[in-house]
Design a protein around this motif. Structure first.
Motif, PDB file in Angstrom:
ATOM      1  N   TRP A  84       4.511   3.436   5.367  1.00  0.00           N
ATOM      2  CA  TRP A  84       3.876   3.241   6.671  1.00  0.00           C
ATOM      3  C   TRP A  84       3.239   1.863   6.632  1.00  0.00           C
ATOM      4  O   TRP A  84       2.284   1.643   5.883  1.00  0.00           O
ATOM      5  CB  TRP A  84       2.837   4.325   6.923  1.00  0.00           C
ATOM      6  CG  TRP A  84       2.171   4.250   8.259  1.00  0.00           C
ATOM      7  CD1 TRP A  84       2.470   3.383   9.274  1.00  0.00           C
ATOM      8  CD2 TRP A  84       1.082   5.052   8.722  1.00  0.00           C
ATOM      9  NE1 TRP A  84       1.650   3.616  10.349  1.00  0.00           N
ATOM     10  CE2 TRP A  84       0.783   4.625  10.050  1.00  0.00           C
ATOM     11  CE3 TRP A  84       0.336   6.095   8.163  1.00  0.00           C
ATOM     12  CZ2 TRP A  84      -0.235   5.209  10.795  1.00  0.00           C
ATOM     13  CZ3 TRP A  84      -0.674   6.661   8.914  1.00  0.00           C
ATOM     14  CH2 TRP A  84      -0.950   6.232  10.210  1.00  0.00           C
ATOM     15  N   LEU A  85       3.805   0.909   7.407  1.00  0.00           N
ATOM     16  CA  LEU A  85       3.434  -0.497   7.285  1.00  0.00           C
ATOM     17  C   LEU A  85       3.599  -0.905   5.822  1.00  0.00           C
ATOM     18  O   LEU A  85       4.715  -0.879   5.310  1.00  0.00           O
ATOM     19  CB  LEU A  85       2.018  -0.721   7.802  1.00  0.00           C
ATOM     20  CG  LEU A  85       1.821  -0.451   9.310  1.00  0.00           C
ATOM     21  CD1 LEU A  85       0.350  -0.533   9.677  1.00  0.00           C
ATOM     22  CD2 LEU A  85       2.628  -1.426  10.149  1.00  0.00           C
ATOM     23  N   ASN A  86       2.518  -1.227   5.127  1.00  0.00           N
ATOM     24  CA  ASN A  86       2.642  -1.637   3.724  1.00  0.00           C
ATOM     25  C   ASN A  86       2.197  -0.561   2.744  1.00  0.00           C
ATOM     26  O   ASN A  86       2.247  -0.775   1.531  1.00  0.00           O
ATOM     27  CB  ASN A  86       1.824  -2.910   3.478  1.00  0.00           C
ATOM     28  CG  ASN A  86       2.363  -4.101   4.238  1.00  0.00           C
ATOM     29  OD1 ASN A  86       3.565  -4.313   4.275  1.00  0.00           O
ATOM     30  ND2 ASN A  86       1.488  -4.873   4.862  1.00  0.00           N
ATOM     31  N   ASP A  87       1.737   0.576   3.258  1.00  0.00           N
ATOM     32  CA  ASP A  87       1.308   1.674   2.390  1.00  0.00           C
ATOM     33  C   ASP A  87       2.477   2.628   2.126  1.00  0.00           C
ATOM     34  O   ASP A  87       3.352   2.801   2.972  1.00  0.00           O
ATOM     35  CB  ASP A  87       0.160   2.458   3.024  1.00  0.00           C
ATOM     36  CG  ASP A  87      -1.107   1.628   3.165  1.00  0.00           C
ATOM     37  OD1 ASP A  87      -1.139   0.503   2.627  1.00  0.00           O
ATOM     38  OD2 ASP A  87      -2.052   2.095   3.802  1.00  0.00           O
ATOM     39  N   VAL A  88       2.469   3.239   0.955  1.00  0.00           N
ATOM     40  CA  VAL A  88       3.502   4.219   0.607  1.00  0.00           C
ATOM     41  C   VAL A  88       2.841   5.577   0.408  1.00  0.00           C
ATOM     42  O   VAL A  88       1.941   5.723  -0.432  1.00  0.00           O
ATOM     43  CB  VAL A  88       4.270   3.805  -0.664  1.00  0.00           C
ATOM     44  CG1 VAL A  88       5.247   4.909  -1.078  1.00  0.00           C
ATOM     45  CG2 VAL A  88       5.025   2.494  -0.424  1.00  0.00           C
ATOM     46  N   LEU A  89       3.289   6.564   1.180  1.00  0.00           N
ATOM     47  CA  LEU A  89       2.737   7.918   1.129  1.00  0.00           C
ATOM     48  C   LEU A  89       3.773   8.846   0.500  1.00  0.00           C
ATOM     49  O   LEU A  89       4.955   8.823   0.864  1.00  0.00           O
ATOM     50  CB  LEU A  89       2.384   8.409   2.535  1.00  0.00           C
ATOM     51  CG  LEU A  89       1.557   7.454   3.400  1.00  0.00           C
ATOM     52  CD1 LEU A  89       1.252   8.081   4.751  1.00  0.00           C
ATOM     53  CD2 LEU A  89       0.275   7.041   2.691  1.00  0.00           C
ATOM     54  N   ARG A  90       3.313   9.664  -0.438  1.00  0.00           N
ATOM     55  CA  ARG A  90       4.230  10.546  -1.164  1.00  0.00           C
ATOM     56  C   ARG A  90       3.652  11.957  -1.244  1.00  0.00           C
ATOM     57  O   ARG A  90       2.501  12.138  -1.639  1.00  0.00           O
ATOM     58  CB  ARG A  90       4.487  10.019  -2.575  1.00  0.00           C
ATOM     59  CG  ARG A  90       5.584  10.760  -3.343  1.00  0.00           C
ATOM     60  CD  ARG A  90       5.813  10.072  -4.688  1.00  0.00           C
ATOM     61  NE  ARG A  90       7.008  10.550  -5.350  1.00  0.00           N
ATOM     62  CZ  ARG A  90       7.054  11.599  -6.160  1.00  0.00           C
ATOM     63  NH1 ARG A  90       5.931  12.282  -6.406  1.00  0.00           N
ATOM     64  NH2 ARG A  90       8.177  11.967  -6.736  1.00  0.00           N
TER      65      ARG A  90
END
Length: 293
Positions: A84-90
């Motif tokens: 999400w934009l520059n963040d990575v969600l897992r």
């Protein structure tokens, strides 16, 4: 479980766990289906192949355009990850005898923001569990104390004693620059505003004023200019507002403690809470802590 902050390959990573009394398959639907995500995720999600788009509700403190992302991993009902934009969600779903364990990690761009990210994601995950359980979720209405808790827990409020002086960088969440400037200056135009200096500092003349981004003034020792104090504000869309505070030629635990307290009070004021009188006990506590570092 509370939030954990880890540094992995130089990147800040927030980690959370939630135990759910549902099958991995059900939790997978709640985590991945946009129709289910609207009950707990902070933005509306659209998925088109691997492309993702996010839209904030009108009531959110940011622009409705939440930006774009990309599906990175989808392994039902085990792992779901996206950018999400520059963040990575897992999201990792681990089966248990009585349901499953959900492990959520967020690799974030800006370490300063995790003080607000942590309570935000905790709220989202609590809403996710409530939705899976079929119960009503009441979102918190008070955020200041929750953000302050994680700012202190993760030591995001600490200053540094550098060769040139003491420096602090603090997140101000989504406060608009004009509002922050108005709060700092209180209409003062040609002198150092009271809120721009802590009680132990003697201000001199203003040397630069560039509303709403920069205020610089001399500070005095024994009536003579010793150095400068500089307030700098920056706002980045979809990331928020930050303040950088620098006092030139100031060093030691006392200088750090005084500005630390001052910025605590300033942050609270940006969130609508004016605190007084000056907390001398807090300043003494922080001076001792900085001395022991």
């Amino acid at each position: 479980m509370d939030a954990e902050l880890r540094m992995i390959e130089g990147k800040p990573v927030l980690r959370f766990e939630r135990t759910l009394r549902h099958s991995p398959e059900k939790v997978w639907r709640v985590v991945t289906d946009p129709a289910e995500m609207k009950h707990w995720f902070p933005a509306e999600v659209e998925v088109d192949g691997r492309k993702m788009r996010f839209t904030f509700p009108d009531a959110a403190p940011v622009d409705s355009d939440g930006g774009e992302g990309e599906l990175l991993e989808s392994d039902p009902p085990k792992v779901f990850a996206f950018r999400w934009l520059n963040d990575v969600l897992r999201f990792e779903i681990l089966p248990r005898e009585d349901g499953c364990l959900l492990v959520f990690t967020a690799v974030v761009t800006n370490k300063l923001s995790v003080g607000r990210d942590a309570p935000g994601w905790i709220t989202c995950l609590d809403a996710l569990v409530a939705h899976a359980d079929g119960t009503t979720f009441a979102a918190p209405t008070e955020w200041l104390s929750r953000i302050e808790h994680y700012v202190q827990l993760f030591r995001l409020d600490e200053g540094t004693d550098e060769p040139g002086g003491v420096r602090f960088v603090r997140d101000l969440v989504w406060a608009p620059l004009d509002d922050v400037w108005k709060l700092l200056t209180e209409g003062t135009e040609d002198a150092v505003p009271a809120r721009a200096a802590h009680p132990g500092l003697t201000p001199g003349e203003v040397t630069r004023s560039e509303p709403p981004r920069l205020l610089e003034y001399e500070w005095l020792q024994d009536g003579e200019p010793k150095g400068k104090v500089r307030w700098e504000f920056e706002h980045v869309p979809l990331q928020g507002t930050t303040v950088t505070l620098f006092q030139e030629n100031a060093h030691g635990p006392e200088a750090l403690a005084a500005w630390h307290v001052h910025l605590e009070l300033f942050f609270a004021a940006t969130q609508g809470e004016i605190r007084c009188p000056w907390p001398a006990d807090r300043e003494e506590e922080l001076a001792q802590r900085y001395a022991e570092r």
